[in-house]
Scaffold this active site. Structure first.
Site, mmCIF file in Angstrom:
data_model
loop_
_atom_site.group_PDB
_atom_site.id
_atom_site.type_symbol
_atom_site.label_atom_id
_atom_site.label_comp_id
_atom_site.label_asym_id
_atom_site.label_seq_id
_atom_site.Cartn_x
_atom_site.Cartn_y
_atom_site.Cartn_z
ATOM 1 N N LYS A 180 14.215 26.074 70.250
ATOM 2 C CA LYS A 180 14.785 24.918 70.906
ATOM 3 C C LYS A 180 14.652 24.324 72.355
ATOM 4 O O LYS A 180 14.892 23.116 72.742
ATOM 5 C CB LYS A 180 16.530 25.539 70.516
ATOM 6 C CG LYS A 180 16.881 25.703 69.686
ATOM 7 C CD LYS A 180 17.789 24.248 69.173
ATOM 8 C CE LYS A 180 17.661 24.002 69.378
ATOM 9 N NZ LYS A 180 18.831 22.152 68.305
ATOM 10 N N TYR A 197 13.866 31.102 68.287
ATOM 11 C CA TYR A 197 14.780 29.797 68.299
ATOM 12 C C TYR A 197 15.129 30.081 69.360
ATOM 13 O O TYR A 197 14.668 28.674 69.359
ATOM 14 C CB TYR A 197 16.101 30.595 67.260
ATOM 15 C CG TYR A 197 17.309 30.140 67.271
ATOM 16 C CD1 TYR A 197 17.463 28.874 66.234
ATOM 17 C CD2 TYR A 197 18.386 30.590 68.361
ATOM 18 C CE1 TYR A 197 18.313 27.336 67.030
ATOM 19 C CE2 TYR A 197 19.559 29.684 68.623
ATOM 20 C CZ TYR A 197 19.189 28.015 67.743
ATOM 21 O OH TYR A 197 20.475 26.997 67.638
#
Length: 299
Positions: A145, A141
């Site tokens: 990002k 994640y």
């Protein structure tokens, strides 16, 4: 007037703009559109049904046809544990999606505001992370990002990147709702006490983003509610205190808690002083935000 802006008191006076908001089905996108509507700023909230941000052509065609003055990009893959098993899908959404949007913004001369996360940092130590500190995500994640941040920077000379943490809002699932639900069925709960950060209430963040995108004060910012840095254990105790619940909360370490597939940052203290330095108003305290939120979800 600063760099073509009109500043009135603490808030930037609303200009005639047209703003596209992605992720309207999520907590933040929903609140951003709500604020823009209240301020009578022309806007359109979009989700996957409108166009798939991972499809470069579809993204180009939709945004180029709407021709916004700015895009506030709230859409993201946020299921942290699931991301470890779905890296290609997550990268498509969190890295390639922002790249596709940034390319169109460059072509049509629109501003872009990209929402990022505390997960771009390794979360070690106890010092506050400043916007320009070295990154070092721990998992899928965070790394995707960060990939989104880099893609935006690569495509655009000027951009807004706003890193947030521990998000809660009316329109979607979040930690507060989960804890309230668990309290209905448990007399006692173990909650992690060694991950430190600060919550972000989307209803407080949204006005800041709407202010920011109307300025030329570009850069990377950190924005969470004020009120000090806490653990998930501290947060839970305050949720139950304010909600009038008697559920007993027991502190446990991340190691004792076990379970999660993805590594979490232990230190999510984000330094937010750049907001004030650039003339933006800090968000209210998280304690006050929580109080208003509990009223909002009961209403």
């Amino acid at each position: 007037s600063v760099a073509g802006e009109i500043v009135s008191g603490n808030h930037i006076e609303d200009q005639k703009m047209k703003i596209l908001v992605t992720g309207v089905g999520g907590q933040l996108g929903y609140d951003v559109c709500k604020v823009l509507d209240a301020r009578k700023i022309e806007n359109k909230g979009v989700d996957l049904a409108d166009f798939d941000i991972t499809d470069a052509q579809a993204t180009h065609d939709y945004i180029a046809a709407y021709r916004p003055d700015a895009v506030i990009h709230c859409s993201a893959w946020t299921a942290v544990d699931k991301a470890e098993d779905e890296l290609d899908k997550v990268r498509a959404v969190n890295t390639e999606g922002p790249r596709n949007i940034a390319k169109v913004c460059k072509e049509i001369g629109a501003k872009m505001l990209y929402i990022s996360t505390d997960y771009v940092f390794p979360g070690t130590g106890e010092r506050f992370y400043e916007p320009d500190d070295p990154t070092g995500p721990l998992g899928a994640y965070g790394s995707t990002k960060l990939g989104g941040e880099l893609a935006v920077k690569e495509q655009l000379d000027n951009y807004f990147i706003v890193r947030i943490s521990w998000v809660f809002g009316k329109n979607g699932n979040n930690f507060v709702k989960t804890m309230l639900r668990l309290a209905e069925t448990h007399d006692e709960l173990n909650v992690v006490c060694d991950q430190i950060g600060s919550p972000t209430y989307t209803a407080d963040l949204a006005p800041l983003l709407c202010d920011m995108v109307q300025t030329e004060r570009y850069g990377i910012y950190h924005a969470t509610n004020e009120g000090g840095y806490i653990s998930w254990y501290d947060f839970t105790r305050e949720i139950y205190r304010q909600a009038g619940y008697t559920t007993k909360v027991l502190p446990v370490t991340t190691a004792e808690y076990g379970l999660s597939k993805a590594a979490r940052p232990f230190n999510s203290r984000l330094d937010k002083s750049k907001l004030v330095e650039n003339g933006f108003t800090p968000l209210p305290t998280w304690q006050d935000a929580l109080s208003r939120y509990l009223k909002e979800i009961k209403a």
